[in-house]
Design an enzyme around this catalytic site. Structure first.
Site, short mmCIF file in Angstrom:
data_model
loop_
_atom_site.label_atom_id
_atom_site.label_comp_id
_atom_site.label_asym_id
_atom_site.label_seq_id
_atom_site.Cartn_x
_atom_site.Cartn_y
_atom_site.Cartn_z
N HIS A 198 0.84 -1.19 0.00
CA HIS A 198 0.00 0.00 0.00
C HIS A 198 0.88 1.24 0.00
CE1 HIS A 198 -3.84 -2.04 0.38
NE2 HIS A 198 -3.20 -2.92 1.12
N GLU A 243 -0.33 0.82 -6.02
CA GLU A 243 0.03 -0.36 -5.23
C GLU A 243 0.40 -1.54 -6.12
OE1 GLU A 243 -3.34 -1.36 -2.81
OE2 GLU A 243 -3.57 0.68 -2.07
#
Length: 188
Positions: free
Chosen positions: A42, A146
Site C-alpha cells: 500500500h 500499489e
C-alpha cells in the site's frame, strides 16, 4: 479456517535513496493443505497536485473498475491522468511504472517482481470527506499506486514460498506534459 505461514519483510535503503521492499511468504502448514492469498504494497505518494500528475506504463492495460462493480475495461489514454475519483486494479502490468509529478519536477519509478497487478486509487473530493482519518483536501496531494497480486490469488502448497519485490526510486525530471520520453523512464 486457520493457516500457518511465515512472513518475512526485508526493507533496504540504497545509497541514492532508493527503497527496496522484499516480501516472502512460506506455507508452514503441517496438515498438508495449500492456502491462497492476495497481496499488495500500500504505497502512497505525496504529490504536488493530483490534477498535474500522470502515470505512464499502464496505457492499453486491462483493468477492473471498483467504482463500476468491478467491470473490466481497457485503458485508452496515452497516460493516466486524474480528474475524479479512481479505484482501479490494472491487470498483468509491466514490471516498471512511472508517476510523473510535473510541478515538483520529480518522477517516481516503481519496479516490481512477483506482483503482476497494480492498484491505482485516489478518493477525490466527495469520498475523501467520508474517510475519518483523511483530511477533506488531502486527496489533492496524494496518489496510491500499489504493486499487487490481486486478480489471480497466489496458492502455496506446504513448504512452498512466494516472493514479491518492489523498488521505489524518486528521480528529478524536467519533463512537462506530453514531453516524457518513456524509453528513458520506463525502459532505462
Amino acid at each position: 479456517m486457520t493457516y500457518r505461514f511465515e512472513f518475512r519483510l526485508r526493507v533496504a535503503l540504497g545509497p541514492k535513496g532508493d527503497l527496496f521492499l522484499t516480501s516472502r511468504i512460506r506455507n508452514t502448514n503441517t496438515d498438508g493443505k495449500p492456502f491462497s492469498f492476495t497481496f499488495a504494497y500500500h504505497t502512497y505518494f505525496s504529490v504536488s497536485d493530483i490534477s498535474e500528475v500522470r502515470i505512464e506504463g499502464l496505457e492499453t492495460m486491462d483493468y477492473f473498475d471498483n467504482l463500476k462493480g468491478k467491470e473490466r475495461f481497457t485503458e485508452q489514454g496515452d497516460a493516466l491522468v486524474f480528474e475524479s475519483e479512481i479505484d482501479k486494479v490494472y491487470l498483468d502490468t509491466p514490471p516498471k511504472i512511472a508517476i510523473i509529478d510535473h510541478e515538483k519536477k520529480r518522477t517516481f519509478v516503481l519496479r516490481k517482481d512477483g506482483l503482476p497487478d497494480a492498484v491505482v486509487w485516489n478518493p477525490w473530493e466527495r469520498r475523501s470527506k467520508t474517510i475519518l482519518d483523511f483530511g477533506d483536501e488531502e486527496y489533492k496531494h496524494m496518489l496510491c499506486v500499489e504493486p499487487a497480486a490481486v486478480e489471480k490469488p497466489i496458492t502455496l502448497k506446504p513448504g512452498e514460498e512466494w516472493k514479491g519485490r518492489l523498488e521505489l526510486s524518486a528521480v528529478p525530471s524536467s519533463y512537462y506534459s506530453g514531453q516524457l520520453d518513456p524509453d528513458k523512464v520506463l525502459h532505462g
